[in-house]
Design a protein around this motif. Structure first.
Motif, PDB file in Angstrom:
ATOM      1  N   MET A   1       0.125 -58.749  15.384  1.00 18.08           N
ATOM      2  CA  MET A   1       0.635 -59.103  14.049  1.00 18.08           C
ATOM      3  C   MET A   1       2.003 -59.183  13.461  1.00 18.08           C
TER       4      MET A   1
ATOM      5  N   ARG B   1       3.335 -62.328  15.105  1.00 22.01           N
ATOM      6  CA  ARG B   1       3.271 -63.703  14.156  1.00 22.01           C
ATOM      7  C   ARG B   1       4.298 -63.715  13.266  1.00 22.01           C
ATOM      8  N   ALA B   2       4.456 -62.647  12.561  1.00 24.17           N
ATOM      9  CA  ALA B   2       5.512 -62.498  11.393  1.00 24.17           C
ATOM     10  C   ALA B   2       6.798 -62.762  11.952  1.00 24.17           C
TER      11      ALA B   2
ATOM     12  N   ALA C   1       7.690 -64.579  14.584  1.00 21.20           N
ATOM     13  CA  ALA C   1       7.677 -66.047  14.779  1.00 21.20           C
ATOM     14  C   ALA C   1       8.068 -66.817  13.699  1.00 21.20           C
ATOM     15  N   GLY C   2       7.340 -66.305  12.554  1.00 22.34           N
ATOM     16  CA  GLY C   2       7.573 -66.989  11.123  1.00 22.34           C
ATOM     17  C   GLY C   2       9.217 -67.093  10.654  1.00 22.34           C
ATOM     18  N   VAL C   3       9.634 -65.744  10.992  1.00 22.54           N
ATOM     19  CA  VAL C   3      11.115 -65.596  10.660  1.00 22.54           C
ATOM     20  C   VAL C   3      12.133 -66.384  11.570  1.00 22.54           C
TER      21      VAL C   3
ATOM     22  N   THR D   1      11.664 -69.057  13.215  1.00 23.72           N
ATOM     23  CA  THR D   1      11.455 -70.373  13.045  1.00 23.72           C
ATOM     24  C   THR D   1      12.597 -70.944  12.050  1.00 23.72           C
ATOM     25  N   GLU D   2      12.801 -70.026  11.180  1.00 21.71           N
ATOM     26  CA  GLU D   2      14.161 -70.273  10.224  1.00 21.71           C
ATOM     27  C   GLU D   2      15.256 -69.589  10.476  1.00 21.71           C
ATOM     28  N   LYS D   3      15.172 -68.280  11.084  1.00 20.17           N
ATOM     29  CA  LYS D   3      16.600 -67.720  11.319  1.00 20.17           C
ATOM     30  C   LYS D   3      16.442 -67.037  12.724  1.00 20.17           C
TER      31      LYS D   3
ATOM     32  N   LYS E   1       0.614 -53.991  10.383  1.00 20.93           N
ATOM     33  CA  LYS E   1       0.692 -54.434   9.288  1.00 20.93           C
ATOM     34  C   LYS E   1       2.050 -54.068   8.440  1.00 20.93           C
TER      35      LYS E   1
ATOM     36  N   ALA F   1       4.802 -56.128   9.978  1.00 20.75           N
ATOM     37  CA  ALA F   1       4.872 -57.508   9.374  1.00 20.75           C
ATOM     38  C   ALA F   1       5.336 -57.636   8.066  1.00 20.75           C
ATOM     39  N   ALA F   2       4.965 -56.669   7.348  1.00 19.57           N
ATOM     40  CA  ALA F   2       5.637 -56.548   5.938  1.00 19.57           C
ATOM     41  C   ALA F   2       7.192 -56.580   6.180  1.00 19.57           C
TER      42      ALA F   2
ATOM     43  N   SER G   1       9.131 -59.364   7.095  1.00 22.66           N
ATOM     44  CA  SER G   1       9.159 -60.332   5.726  1.00 22.66           C
ATOM     45  C   SER G   1      10.224 -59.731   4.909  1.00 22.66           C
TER      46      SER G   1
ATOM     47  N   ALA H   1      13.385 -60.653   6.331  1.00 19.98           N
ATOM     48  CA  ALA H   1      13.586 -62.455   6.284  1.00 19.98           C
ATOM     49  C   ALA H   1      14.375 -62.282   4.966  1.00 19.98           C
ATOM     50  N   LYS H   2      14.027 -61.571   3.838  1.00 23.10           N
ATOM     51  CA  LYS H   2      14.612 -62.043   2.644  1.00 23.10           C
ATOM     52  C   LYS H   2      16.085 -61.004   2.594  1.00 23.10           C
TER      53      LYS H   2
ATOM     54  N   ILE I   1      -0.004 -64.310   8.259  1.00 23.44           N
ATOM     55  CA  ILE I   1       1.248 -63.763   8.483  1.00 23.44           C
ATOM     56  C   ILE I   1       2.427 -64.566   9.035  1.00 23.44           C
ATOM     57  N   TYR I   2       2.112 -65.459   9.860  1.00 25.94           N
ATOM     58  CA  TYR I   2       3.450 -66.308  10.023  1.00 25.94           C
ATOM     59  C   TYR I   2       3.785 -67.236   8.898  1.00 25.94           C
TER      60      TYR I   2
ATOM     61  N   ALA J   1       5.700 -65.055   6.252  1.00 22.61           N
ATOM     62  CA  ALA J   1       7.148 -64.749   6.950  1.00 22.61           C
ATOM     63  C   ALA J   1       8.078 -65.866   6.855  1.00 22.61           C
ATOM     64  N   ARG J   2       7.665 -67.023   7.093  1.00 22.75           N
ATOM     65  CA  ARG J   2       8.426 -68.354   6.736  1.00 22.75           C
ATOM     66  C   ARG J   2       8.898 -68.302   5.466  1.00 22.75           C
TER      67      ARG J   2
ATOM     68  N   ARG K   1       9.023 -66.321   3.179  1.00 16.18           N
ATOM     69  CA  ARG K   1      10.051 -65.402   3.054  1.00 16.18           C
ATOM     70  C   ARG K   1      11.550 -65.810   2.993  1.00 16.18           C
ATOM     71  N   VAL K   2      11.696 -66.279   4.332  1.00 14.55           N
ATOM     72  CA  VAL K   2      12.841 -66.910   4.543  1.00 14.55           C
ATOM     73  C   VAL K   2      13.008 -67.975   3.806  1.00 14.55           C
TER      74      VAL K   2
ATOM     75  N   GLY L   1      14.841 -67.037   0.329  1.00 11.91           N
ATOM     76  CA  GLY L   1      16.041 -66.717   0.178  1.00 11.91           C
ATOM     77  C   GLY L   1      17.241 -67.661  -0.336  1.00 11.91           C
TER      78      GLY L   1
ATOM     79  N   VAL M   1       1.423 -59.767   2.297  1.00 15.91           N
ATOM     80  CA  VAL M   1       1.962 -60.257   3.334  1.00 15.91           C
ATOM     81  C   VAL M   1       0.974 -60.964   4.178  1.00 15.91           C
ATOM     82  N   PHE M   2      -0.524 -60.993   3.667  1.00 11.58           N
ATOM     83  CA  PHE M   2      -1.451 -61.604   4.568  1.00 11.58           C
ATOM     84  C   PHE M   2      -2.163 -62.647   4.126  1.00 11.58           C
TER      85      PHE M   2
END
Lengths: 160, 324
Positions: free
Chosen positions: A36, A39-40, A42-44, A46-48, A116, A119-120, A123, A126-127, B6-7, B10-11, B13-14, B17, B279-280
């Protein structure tokens, strides 16, 4: 069948099942939790991508339960005639089995929930990349319960 | 096990910003003219660096960026297609008017990106009267609207048919949606549109039956009561709203239509803010699209006001709530 499972020479089998459960349940929980977080992360990333080190730490937090499970399993294996020690009686085997359950079950559940929370927190990072301390503290609180379970399991196994 | 995002969250959330803050909008207001506002927006990453600084181009580019991101994140997952529905109808409306009235405006001024069907495909279908590319309800509405415009030349009638069809589908899909954010969006958008359609129709001299016929049924508001209230005036509609789940919008409607519109956007935004702790689920993605649409709308309004040299105080007064 049940008579067979509870026959006098089945102590080592019960102890081994306990060690297997400690490794399997806690390890599975960690795998789910780290997945979990991954994956979070990887999402962050990708952008940062510059947040790699911080999100990696958060991702790995739920991985500790798997290590705790492994530790309890090793101590158990070292005492039941597999890696050392002697084969236990049925009663001792059942006691080893019971001693392994806390880290197995609490490890599984706490790792998933820590995943969980991680992952939160990823996020949140990320902000607000400057909130790493707070982001880390929140999932780390879940660890408390895995540590309590580890203590019970390890103390019990060691005292048998 | 329900699918999680989740992925994707997260993206998003960036990306959140880089949403404009209220302070940034105030900064734009304080700039002397539209050129400097566009330059400032470009500095913040708005528009495409290769294109000339032009308001419509910049806003269209921002809208396209949002949908490209969502399409990239969701790929074959059509969970957010509800948000694209009204864009298809908007493009159908534009295509019908372009073809039946020979409008010479460039396509980027007429069509919007991010629909379920490509704008080019919609234009071709309307030109060739090939309505089979549309889903059943959309095809029926497009055919009826095109025929009405060809027969009567009345653009308002054409709009009314398509608006009703769009809202009816929005309400239906909103009820079928699994995510609460999508349900909220569909219900509030349809309720706001129904109130505005009813009041505009009443102001245009339509009778109760005609108004009723323009409203989309099955939403959160009772269209029979709404049509009757619209005949009696804005205050009567505000009174009716007081007894619905949208009672918080009543006072703003008493004030003015502009104020009502702003309150609806603020209410939607406050509902979307609830997604900040998710988040999910897909909720944060819904919220991001809605917030981006509102942001682009706010900037468009601000640039138009700047172009028309409105005083700073008026622009500040019209400023919307922002997500961040």
């Amino acid at each position: 069948m049940s008579q067979g499972l509870f026959s006098a020479d089945m102590g080592q089998v019960w102890a081994l099942i306990g060690a297997a459960l400690a490794t399997f349940l806690a390890g599975s929980g960690s795998a789910i939790g780290v997945g979990m977080g991954g994956r979070a992360a990887a999402g962050v990333l990708t952008e940062k991508p510059e947040l790699f080190a911080k999100v990696l730490i958060l991702q790995l937090l739920p991985g500790t339960q798997g290590i705790y499970g492994l530790l309890v399993a090793f101590v158990t294996l070292g005492k039941i005639g597999v890696l050392g020690g002697t084969a236990p009686t049925l009663q001792q085997g059942l006691l080893y089995f019971a001693a392994c359950l806390p880290i197995g079950v609490a490890g599984l559940i706490s790792a998933i929930h820590q995943g969980k929370a991680s992952a939160a927190s990823i996020s949140l990072l990320a902000k607000r990349p400057d909130s790493f301390g707070r982001a880390m503290l929140l999932p780390a609180m879940v660890e408390t319960y895995a540590i309590l379970a580890l203590l019970v399991s390890i103390l019990t196994v060691s005292s048998l | 096990m329900a699918k999680d995002y989740i992925y994707e969250v997260a993206r998003i959330r960036v990306k959140e910003g880089s949403l404009l803050t209220r302070a940034q909008l105030k900064q734009l207001i304080a700039l002397p003219d539209i050129r400097s506002a566009l330059a400032q927006l470009a500095d913040w990453g708005w528009g495409n660096p290769d294109e000339p600084l032009e308001a419509e181009r910049m806003l269209a580019a921002e809208s396209a960026k949002t949908w490209e991101l969502i399409d990239e994140l969701l790929r074959d997952d059509d969970s957010l297609s509800l948000l694209k529905l009204t864009r298809d109808y908007q493009n159908i409306k534009a295509a019908i008017k372009q073809i039946y009235t020979n409008t010479k405006l460039p396509p980027e001024r007429l069509y919007v990106s991010g629909g379920r069907i490509a704008a080019e495909e919609i234009r071709r279908a309307i030109r060739e009267q090939d309505y089979e590319i549309f889903p059943e309800a959309m095809a029926a509405a497009a055919r009826e609207a095109a025929e009405l415009l060809a027969e009567t030349g009345d653009g308002q009638l054409c709009d009314a048919v398509l608006d009703k069809a769009a809202l009816t589908e929005l309400i239906r899909e909103g009820k079928e949606a699994k995510d609460p954010a999508l349900q909220e969006y569909a219900a509030l958008t349809a309720a706001q549109a129904n109130v505005m359609i009813a009041l505009r129709a009443a102001a245009g001299g339509k009778n109760r039956e005609e108004i009723l016929n323009m409203l989309a049924p099955d939403g959160e508001l009772n269209i029979h009561t709404l049509a009757q209230a619209a005949m009696e005036g804005r205050e009567a509609v505000a009174d009716y709203l007081r007894f619905t789940q949208y009672s918080s919008l009543s006072d703003s409607l008493m004030e003015s239509m502009v104020s009502f519109e702003r309150s609806c956007e603020d209410l939607l935004l406050s509902r979307m803010r609830e997604q900040k702790s998710e988040v999910f689920t897909i909720g944060p993605l819904v919220a991001y699209v809605v917030v981006r649409q509102n942001e682009i709308k706010s900037v468009r309004m601000l640039l138009t006001e700047k172009q028309n040299h409105l005083p700073e105080s008026v622009m500040r007064e019209r400023l919307r709530e922002m997500y961040v």
